[in-house]
Design an enzyme around this catalytic site. Structure first.
Site, PDB file in Angstrom:
ATOM      1  N   ASP A 113      63.964  72.328  67.343  1.00 40.05           N
ATOM      2  CA  ASP A 113      64.993  73.639  67.024  1.00 40.05           C
ATOM      3  C   ASP A 113      64.498  74.435  65.844  1.00 40.05           C
ATOM      4  O   ASP A 113      64.478  74.356  64.833  1.00 40.05           O
ATOM      5  CB  ASP A 113      66.139  72.643  66.612  1.00 40.05           C
ATOM      6  CG  ASP A 113      67.370  73.781  66.513  1.00 40.05           C
ATOM      7  OD1 ASP A 113      67.231  74.892  66.915  1.00 40.05           O
ATOM      8  OD2 ASP A 113      68.596  73.269  66.212  1.00 40.05           O
ATOM      9  N   CYS A 403      91.555  57.373  39.057  1.00 45.75           N
ATOM     10  CA  CYS A 403      90.506  56.530  40.105  1.00 45.75           C
ATOM     11  C   CYS A 403      91.494  56.006  41.030  1.00 45.75           C
ATOM     12  O   CYS A 403      92.467  55.432  40.683  1.00 45.75           O
ATOM     13  CB  CYS A 403      89.780  55.606  39.412  1.00 45.75           C
ATOM     14  SG  CYS A 403      88.995  54.675  40.799  1.00 45.75           S
ATOM     15  N   CYS A 406      91.304  52.082  40.770  1.00 46.85           N
ATOM     16  CA  CYS A 406      91.545  51.278  39.929  1.00 46.85           C
ATOM     17  C   CYS A 406      92.418  51.949  38.706  1.00 46.85           C
ATOM     18  O   CYS A 406      92.935  51.331  37.766  1.00 46.85           O
ATOM     19  CB  CYS A 406      90.303  50.580  39.216  1.00 46.85           C
ATOM     20  SG  CYS A 406      89.399  51.808  38.188  1.00 46.85           S
TER      21      CYS A 406
END
Ligand code: IVH
Length: 668
Positions: A113, A403, A406
């Protein structure tokens, strides 16, 4: 060595490296020879020949493209999008030849390609290179094509044909493409959409210096004009001839008889191989191998009736961005993931795509609700290429403050695009990977605690942090299928054995961001005890060779966290230990009594880091080369010291050899 021999030698090394993929010389030796060549050419410009490797670059930038007429038209291929179409193409060809398909010899090649290029060799020397253009008239791109090391400047044959036109594909390998876009991201310049665009853009550069910096390759697939060539009967013979003249071979070419089953298995094989190839391919080209049969088939319009391109399914599609979720990766980095209206692309249905980072979202100008183009290259995760149309009700994409795994605060590392969870050992999204890192062979080397078992224990909640490894019991482990009592006992035994470690290894095992095996060793050697490391300030840490400000900051932050300190305390209480690091007597060190000289630019470490490293191994580091020198380490653009070393027959190492040698000798 005289000028001609030097040219030959360097061209041979280039051929070994760029055509055969078999490097035959160290970088230092190559650089030295190349410099010698340039010096000779500087002194005697009358020596310079067209085949000299110095002639690959050096060409002036062009200010306009010169048109080049192809004396033999450059054809294109007709496409087939299914096995049925492919087989029908050869059934028809066989019928025209009064044969059945099974008795046709078919030759298959990966369809590279890139872009078609025609190379003209006049009595064995490259005279010019042209793009395909409209098939009749192309553009002169000799200045950029010459920089491609897999394009021979001179054919490697004693009696070359008078005229030889080699046709083939110029492409950019996948890795080079990734590297180029990485640089573009860093420099805030436009990204290339795919390796084909990058190759085409590079070939059409006015300035050959830019092309020389990018890794393009050339692989031939056929001949155009020829005068004075041997006579061939098969296409495969032509490819073998071209390889013998110094060109690369297309990997994974096959000859087979044209039965339907053979096409099926060839396609399945190529589909499988595709992802592992170093370059992007967009299909398979099937050709009739016999040249007499090819000739009697002829052409229709712009394509031959003896070859067809079986294209892989389309890889770009349009869909809608429904939402963006943030995934916490193994190192705590938050990665945005695009949730899409499911769409069929490249043969599978896709409903997620990667977005890399927030910079990428900004670069794309992307918002939720937009209509987007996605691309799936090979087996890789699809990515978002561009916004096709902005949504009528669009919402901006915002990085979460906490997060998602947590709930710890999310922060951005200075100077980096990435956002990270601020928790380390206690964030459960990072957990399994952190445990795997800790137990891995390079670090705590808990041989029987493999990735699978870690994941099982992690997913059932038995293993939350690395400290939990030490409270595992027989029952925990033998609960899992395939873990009999005996193998469970093996796991416990290897945990027990691994407790005797080294400080540097333990520090590396903690997985502090950016602190790898080498950095951890240097820190351990410098501070000698864990307590001192945990109490070290930013300034203290920066005194250590190899340790930069980012690493130092990460270390300080890591040991400030109460969660991290608790986990370490638990591990030590479980009996993990290491021998005291003593100042070794200088004369017992591995390089005691040796004198080393550093010259040129090193890439992986600074001069002073290299010096400190050598001294820590007992060597003296001198500023000039003499008969007493043991080794000269030659970085890039090493000059007179390297020349003196070679004259005196002193051992020379390039940076890679140096790093290898010192790694082997470092003991902590
Ligand atoms: S044979 C008569 N072989 O595909 C045309 N072409 O779509 C002979 N290509 O223009 C072409 N890999 O640029 C051939 N192994 C291969 C190829 C290949 C890539 C390109 C070539 C051609 C285009 C047609």
């Amino acid at each position: 060595m005289n000028y001609q021999d030097l040219v030959k030698q360097i061209n041979q090394w280039d051929h070994d490296y760029y055509v055969l993929d078999q490097p035959s010389v160290s970088d230092a030796e190559y650089d030295l020879a190349f410099r010698a060549l340039l010096a000779l050419e500087d002194e005697h410009p009358e020596f310079i020949t067209a085949e000299s490797p110095s002639q690959r670059v050096g060409a002036k930038a062009i200010d306009d493209y010169v048109k080049i007429e192809h004396r033999l038209k450059m054809l294109s291929l007709s496409n087939a999008f299914s096995l049925e179409e492919t087989y029908a193409f050869f059934e028809k060809a066989a019928k025209d030849l009064n044969l059945n398909a099974e008795s046709l010899k078919v030759f298959s090649e990966p369809k590279l390609d890139g872009l078609a290029i025609s190379l003209h060799y006049d009595h064995g020397l490259l005279s010019y290179a042209a793009t395909r253009g409209d098939g009749l008239v192309g553009e002169d791109v000799t200045h950029t094509i010459k920089t491609i090391k897999s394009v021979p400047l001179k054919l490697s044959i004693d009696h070359p044909p008078e005229i030889l036109e080699v046709r083939g594909e110029v492409f950019m390998p996948k890795l080079a493409f990734e590297k180029l876009n990485q640089q573009a991201l860093q420099n805030n310049t436009k990204l290339f959409v795919n390796p084909r665009n990058a190759a085409a853009g590079t070939v059409r550069q006015m300035n050959p210096k830019i092309a020389a910096e990018r890794d393009l390759q050339f692989i031939p697939y056929g001949l155009g004009e020829m005068v004075g060539t041997p006579s061939f009967t098969q296409h495969s013979e032509i490819l073998a001839y071209l390889h013998s003249l110094g060109f690369r071979k297309n990997p994974h070419c096959y000859a087979f008889s044209g039965s339907y089953e053979a096409f099926v298995s060839n396609y399945e094989l190529m589909e499988h191989i595709r992802a592992q190839l170093p370059m992007q391919i967009d299909g398979i080209v099937y050709k009739i191998d016999d040249l007499a049969q090819q000739a009697s088939q002829g052409f229709i319009a712009r394509s031959p009736k003896w070859a067809v391109a079986r294209k892989f399914p389309a890889e770009n599609s349009i869909t809608e961005l429904l939402a963006v979720d943030f995934q916490v990766g193994r190192t705590g980095v938050l990665t945005p993931v695009a949730r899409l209206t499911p769409v069929f692309v490249g043969g599978v249905t896709v409903s997620n795509a990667t977005l890399h980072n927030m910079d990428e979202i900004e670069r794309l100008g992307l918002q939720i609700g937009d209509k987007i183009e996605i691309q799936r290259a090979g087996d890789v995760i699809p990515k978002v290429v561009q916004v096709v149309e902005q949504g009528t009700h669009r919402t901006p994409i915002i990085i979460p403050e906490r997060c998602p795994a947590c709930d710890a605060l999310v922060h951005q590392t200075e100077g980096q695009a990435a956002y990270r969870c601020s928790a380390d050992l206690s964030c459960n999204a990072q957990g399994a990977e952190r445990i795997r890192h800790y137990a891995s062979r390079k670090f705590m080397n808990i041989t029987n605690l493999g990735t699978k078992l870690i994941e099982l224990l992690y997913n059932t909640g038995r293993l939350k942090t690395i400290a939990d490894i030490y409270s595992l019991n027989l029952e925990d482990i033998s609960n899992f299928e395939g873990q009999g009592e005996k193998s469970a006992q093996n796991v416990l035994d290897s945990i027990a054995t691994s407790k005797h470690t080294k400080l540097g290894t333990f520090l590396g095992a903690l997985g502090i961001h950016e602190v790898g095996e080498e950095g951890a060793k240097s820190i351990a050697q410098y501070f000698k005890t864990l307590d001192t490391i945990m109490a070290a300030s930013l300034e203290d840490l920066m005194q250590v060779p190899d340790i930069g400000p980012v690493m130092a900051k990460n270390i300080v932050e890591f040991f400030q966290s109460t969660e991290n300190k608790d986990i370490i305390a638990k591990i030590l209480a479980a009996g993990v230990n290491w021998p005291v690091i003593e100042n070794q007597a200088i004369d017992k060190l591995p390089l005691a009594g040796q004198t080393w000289v550093l010259t040129g630019t090193l890439q992986q470490l600074t001069r002073s880091e290299a010096k400190a490293l050598l001294e820590s191994l007992g060597a003296k580091v001198a500023g000039s080369v003499s008969k007493k020198t043991t080794v000269v380490v030659a970085g890039l653009e090493a000059g007179s010291k390297l020349a003196t070393a070679l004259e005196l027959g002193i051992k020379v190492m390039d940076e890679a050899e140096f790093v290898l040698a010192t790694n082997t000798l470092s003991q902590v």
